[in-house]
Design a protein around this motif. Structure first.
Motif, PDB file in Angstrom:
ATOM      1  N   SER A  15      -1.921  -2.186   1.427  1.00 62.37           N
ATOM      2  CA  SER A  15      -0.997  -2.432   2.526  1.00 62.37           C
ATOM      3  C   SER A  15       0.367  -1.841   2.204  1.00 62.37           C
ATOM      4  CB  SER A  15      -0.870  -3.927   2.820  1.00 62.37           C
ATOM      5  OG  SER A  15      -0.136  -4.574   1.814  1.00 62.37           O
ATOM      6  N   GLN A  16       1.063  -1.468   3.265  1.00 63.16           N
ATOM      7  CA  GLN A  16       2.426  -0.958   3.081  1.00 63.16           C
ATOM      8  C   GLN A  16       3.411  -2.012   3.591  1.00 63.16           C
ATOM      9  OE1 GLN A  16       3.200   3.202   3.960  1.00 63.16           O
ATOM     10  NE2 GLN A  16       1.028   3.624   3.761  1.00 63.16           N
ATOM     11  N   CYS A  17       3.631  -2.082   4.913  1.00 61.99           N
ATOM     12  CA  CYS A  17       4.545  -3.125   5.394  1.00 61.99           C
ATOM     13  C   CYS A  17       3.876  -4.490   5.353  1.00 61.99           C
ATOM     14  CB  CYS A  17       5.041  -2.818   6.798  1.00 61.99           C
ATOM     15  SG  CYS A  17       3.837  -3.199   8.088  1.00 61.99           S
ATOM     16  N   GLY A  18       2.520  -4.508   5.426  1.00 66.20           N
ATOM     17  CA  GLY A  18       1.795  -5.760   5.300  1.00 66.20           C
ATOM     18  C   GLY A  18       1.613  -6.546   6.582  1.00 66.20           C
ATOM     19  N   PHE A  19       2.155  -6.063   7.681  1.00 69.48           N
ATOM     20  CA  PHE A  19       2.086  -6.824   8.936  1.00 69.48           C
ATOM     21  C   PHE A  19       0.645  -7.000   9.401  1.00 69.48           C
ATOM     22  CE2 PHE A  19       2.649  -7.588  13.491  1.00 69.48           C
ATOM     23  CZ  PHE A  19       3.678  -8.519  13.470  1.00 69.48           C
ATOM     24  N   CYS A  20      -0.166  -5.968   9.201  1.00 68.97           N
ATOM     25  CA  CYS A  20      -1.548  -6.001   9.679  1.00 68.97           C
ATOM     26  C   CYS A  20      -2.484  -6.680   8.686  1.00 68.97           C
ATOM     27  CB  CYS A  20      -2.050  -4.582   9.919  1.00 68.97           C
ATOM     28  SG  CYS A  20      -2.190  -3.640   8.371  1.00 68.97           S
ATOM     29  N   CYS A  44      -3.639  -0.536  11.928  1.00 63.12           N
ATOM     30  CA  CYS A  44      -2.605  -0.399  10.911  1.00 63.12           C
ATOM     31  C   CYS A  44      -1.790   0.823  11.253  1.00 63.12           C
ATOM     32  CB  CYS A  44      -3.217  -0.241   9.520  1.00 63.12           C
ATOM     33  SG  CYS A  44      -1.961   0.063   8.266  1.00 63.12           S
ATOM     34  N   ARG A  45      -0.485   0.636  11.430  1.00 61.77           N
ATOM     35  CA  ARG A  45       0.306   1.809  11.820  1.00 61.77           C
ATOM     36  C   ARG A  45       0.973   2.458  10.623  1.00 61.77           C
ATOM     37  NH1 ARG A  45       6.090  -0.612  12.176  1.00 61.77           N
ATOM     38  NH2 ARG A  45       5.778  -1.127  10.029  1.00 61.77           N
ATOM     39  N   CYS A  46       0.664   1.946   9.386  1.00 58.78           N
ATOM     40  CA  CYS A  46       1.253   2.538   8.192  1.00 58.78           C
ATOM     41  C   CYS A  46       0.244   3.424   7.459  1.00 58.78           C
ATOM     42  CB  CYS A  46       1.748   1.474   7.229  1.00 58.78           C
ATOM     43  SG  CYS A  46       2.963   0.352   7.896  1.00 58.78           S
TER      44      CYS A  46
HETATM   45  S1  FES Z   1       0.495  -2.010   6.394  1.00 63.30           S
HETATM   46 FE1  FES Z   1       1.972  -1.801   7.966  1.00 63.30          FE
HETATM   47  S2  FES Z   1       0.762  -1.977   9.777  1.00 63.30           S
HETATM   48 FE2  FES Z   1      -0.700  -1.933   8.227  1.00 63.30          FE
END
Ligand code: FES
Ligand SMILES: Cc1cc2nc3c(=O)[nH]c(=O)nc-3n(C[C@H](O)[C@H](O)[C@H](O)COP(=O)(O)OP(=O)(O)OC[C@H]3O[C@@H](n4cnc5c(N)ncnc54)[C@H](O)[C@@H]3O)c2cc1C
Ligand code: SF4
Ligand code: FES
Lengths: 213, 327
Positions: A145-150, A182-184
């Motif tokens: 994960s990057q931002c982790g929102f998803c 996932c948009r990252c």
């Molecule tokens: S890690 Fe950022 S939306 Fe999936």
């Protein structure tokens, strides 16, 4: 099982208090709509609104308006903010939770319709002692994960995938992942994390078999 | 976005559900999986005084094989359950092919066959928030008095965008409907109205209870081809179902149906006449593509241009014929 009274009301009062006091900042637009959402509620007896939900193995007493979605109740009445609200219309999967072990988008489920059913959120995934679920650990190790929102939504979908199919093919993994957005650009890493968790699991099973002999 | 307020009705039996729908005639909306209705209610496309949650009515769930008499699918059966049904996959493959293209795996866990059959029609100008629609002065289908897609007209072209109905039309399916007068049954081909607002021959107090697949269509080969923007989740922007009854390499009977191109899904007229008695070939498939494209009347109700969608129906119909014959 222990019964808990939700801290929701005080939290909501707090939020409304903040808005009324003019101290609302950037998130206030969203929260303000939330308060009108409750303000519009038809007058129903408190008995009908006060319900018991089975969440992560615990019975939780909670005050729920008829038109409340499960994502809303979990986040703003039960303080379980792991499930995220992304699109709020069944398109992104950020709000995915398990209902009777099957993943659902909780933004498109009415809370009153899951009374007497079993709800599992990301908060219920790790073991009681805090040990992460193998796929959670693999996601950490593989930078899934990057931002982790998803991520919480993905985790619930993956948990379901592996519970029903411990050794999925590449296509089956990709198909399951297609439920969540996932948009990252984390898909490849997530795929690798799942593979790593499966491989570790299989190695572990083989090890156990060897040790048992 | 918040949902408008309503009273929630939760019947446990079909009789109770019918009585409640009759009592609140015109004021109650049925929610099954909720994947279409709830997002629309958040956009204030529907603000019903009552929402009737059908899912307590267990008798409407499940797939029943009735040897010699076809298969019955309860309206509450999830699309995932249909996708995993061995009978459907073996005897009615066109339905299996269509079901597995609906939305995403999680939405198929939630969405029901009844909801898919009764899906609201869709349009760029309609499936938007209240604020968005208000800023455009609304439209005929909801709250306004003009159509942005075909201005000057008095007709709504919003598109029927369900994937299973074309497959069900190919199978000659019938729907069973419960209402205050009792049960009635109607061929699916007579259930739809080619009008984006009227949509269905279904009274506001009626409930779709079951879909019946006739024995005569068991074993027909099938294919479903679908145009969409993202392969993972989107609604169809054009869809073609083909079902063929084959005997020794020749077509004994055939049906072709399209979706997501008109306000209703349609059987393609005369497709059977082109196919019956023939060994499927590129040339015949091409002719079916022509007929399908002629049945399609796409307008600018979605993200892709009508020209492209009409061209793709031709291509997809051709592919579907070749694939059904090869399956
Ligand atoms: S890690 Fe950022 S939306 Fe999936
Ligand atoms: C992101 C996204 C993508 C989607 N993609 C697709 C797609 O690719 N293909 C597709 O076909 N659909 C798609 N859908 C729509 C939807 O998920 C499915 O069509 C699903 O099968 C609808 O069933 P439901 O039970 O959730 O319907 P609901 O939302 O519960 O109901 C839909 C409508 O039917 C009525 N209704 C439901 N059951 C009955 C009944 N038994 N009797 C009478 N009326 C009834 C409701 O009142 C409502 O008007 C998508 C939805 C989303 C959010
Ligand atoms: S086709 Fe016209 S009337 Fe119908 S939803 Fe679209 S803009 Fe509105
Ligand atoms: S927030 Fe529920 S699917 Fe996007």
């Amino acid at each position: 099982m222990p019964e808990e009274t939700s801290k929701a009301v005080s939290r909501r009062r707090f939020i409304m208090g903040v808005i009324a006091g003019g101290a609302a900042v950037s998130a206030a637009g969203y929260l303000f709509r939330a308060s009108t959402h409750h303000g519009n509620a038809p007058l129903i007896g408190a008995g009908e609104r006060l319900i018991t939900l089975n969440v992560n193995g615990r019975q939780r007493r909670v005050d729920v308006a008829r038109q409340e979605t499960l994502a809303w109740t979990l986040r703003y009445n039960l303080g379980l903010t792991g499930a995220k609200l992304g699109c709020d219309r069944g398109e992104c999967g950020a709000c995915t939770v398990l209902i009777d072990d099957v993943p659902h988008y909780s933004c498109s489920v009415l809370t009153h319709t899951v009374r007497s059913r079993k709800v599992t959120t990301i908060e219920g995934l790790a073991a009681a002692d805090g040990t992460l679920h193998p796929v959670q650990q693999a996601m950490v190790d593989q930078h899934g994960s990057q931002c982790g929102f998803c991520t919480p939504g993905f985790m619930m979908t993956i948990k379901w995938l592996l519970a029903n199919n411990p050794d999925p093919s590449e296509d089956e993994i990709r198909d399951a992942l297609s439920s969540n957005l996932c948009r990252c650009t984390g898909y490849s890493q997530m795929y690798q994390a799942i593979r790593a968790a499966i491989d570790a699991e299989q190695k572990g099973t083989k090890q156990e078999l060897v040790e048992a002999k | 976005m918040s949902l408008p307020s309503f009273q929630l009705l939760r019947p446990k039996t079909l009789d109770e559900a019918v009585a409640l729908m009759a009592k609140h005639d015109g004021e109650a909306k049925i929610v099954a999986g909720g994947t279409d209705l709830l997002p629309s209610m958040k956009q204030k496309l529907f603000t019903p005084a009552y929402v009737l949650d059908l899912r307590g009515v267990g008798e409407l769930r499940g797939i029943r094989n009735m040897p010699g008499n076809g298969v019955e699918i309860g309206a509450l059966t999830t699309l995932t359950a249909i996708e995993h049904s061995a009978i459907i996959r073996k005897d009615y493959p066109v339905l299996y092919e269509a079901v597995k293209t609906v939305a995403s795996p999680v939405l198929r866990n939630m969405g029901t066959l009844g909801g898919n059959v009764c899906l609201d029609t869709r349009c760029l100008w309609y499936n938007q928030s209240l604020l968005w629609r208000k800023s455009c002065g609304f439209c005929l289908k909801k709250d306004g008095n003009l159509c942005h897609v075909a201005p000057g007209g008095n007709f709504c072209w919003a598109t029927f965008s369900g994937d299973t109905p074309p497959a069900l039309l190919c199978l000659g399916a019938e729907v069973e409907i419960a209402g205050p007068e009792g049960l009635r049954r109607t061929p699916l081909s007579e259930f739809y109205v080619n009008d984006g607002i009227v949509r269905l021959h279904l009274a506001p107090n009626e409930i779709v209870t079951r879909v019946h697949l006739p024995e005569a269509a068991a074993g027909w080969r099938g294919s479903y081809q679908k145009l969409r923007v993202r392969g993972s989740i989107d609604y169809p922007l054009a869809g073609v179902a083909v079902a063929l009854k084959m005997k020794s390499g020749r077509v004994e009977d055939a049906r072709v149906a399209i979706t997501a191109l008109n306000p209703a899904p349609f059987l393609v007229k005369d497709a059977d006449a082109q196919l019956i008695g023939m060994v499927p070939s590129e040339e015949i498939a091409e002719r079916i593509g022509e007929l399908a494209a002629r049945t399609a009347k796409p307008l600018t109700t979605s993200a892709l241009t009508p020209e492209y969608r009409r061209e793709m129906v031709r291509v997809f119909a051709k592919r579907a014929v070749m694939q059904a014959a090869a399956n």
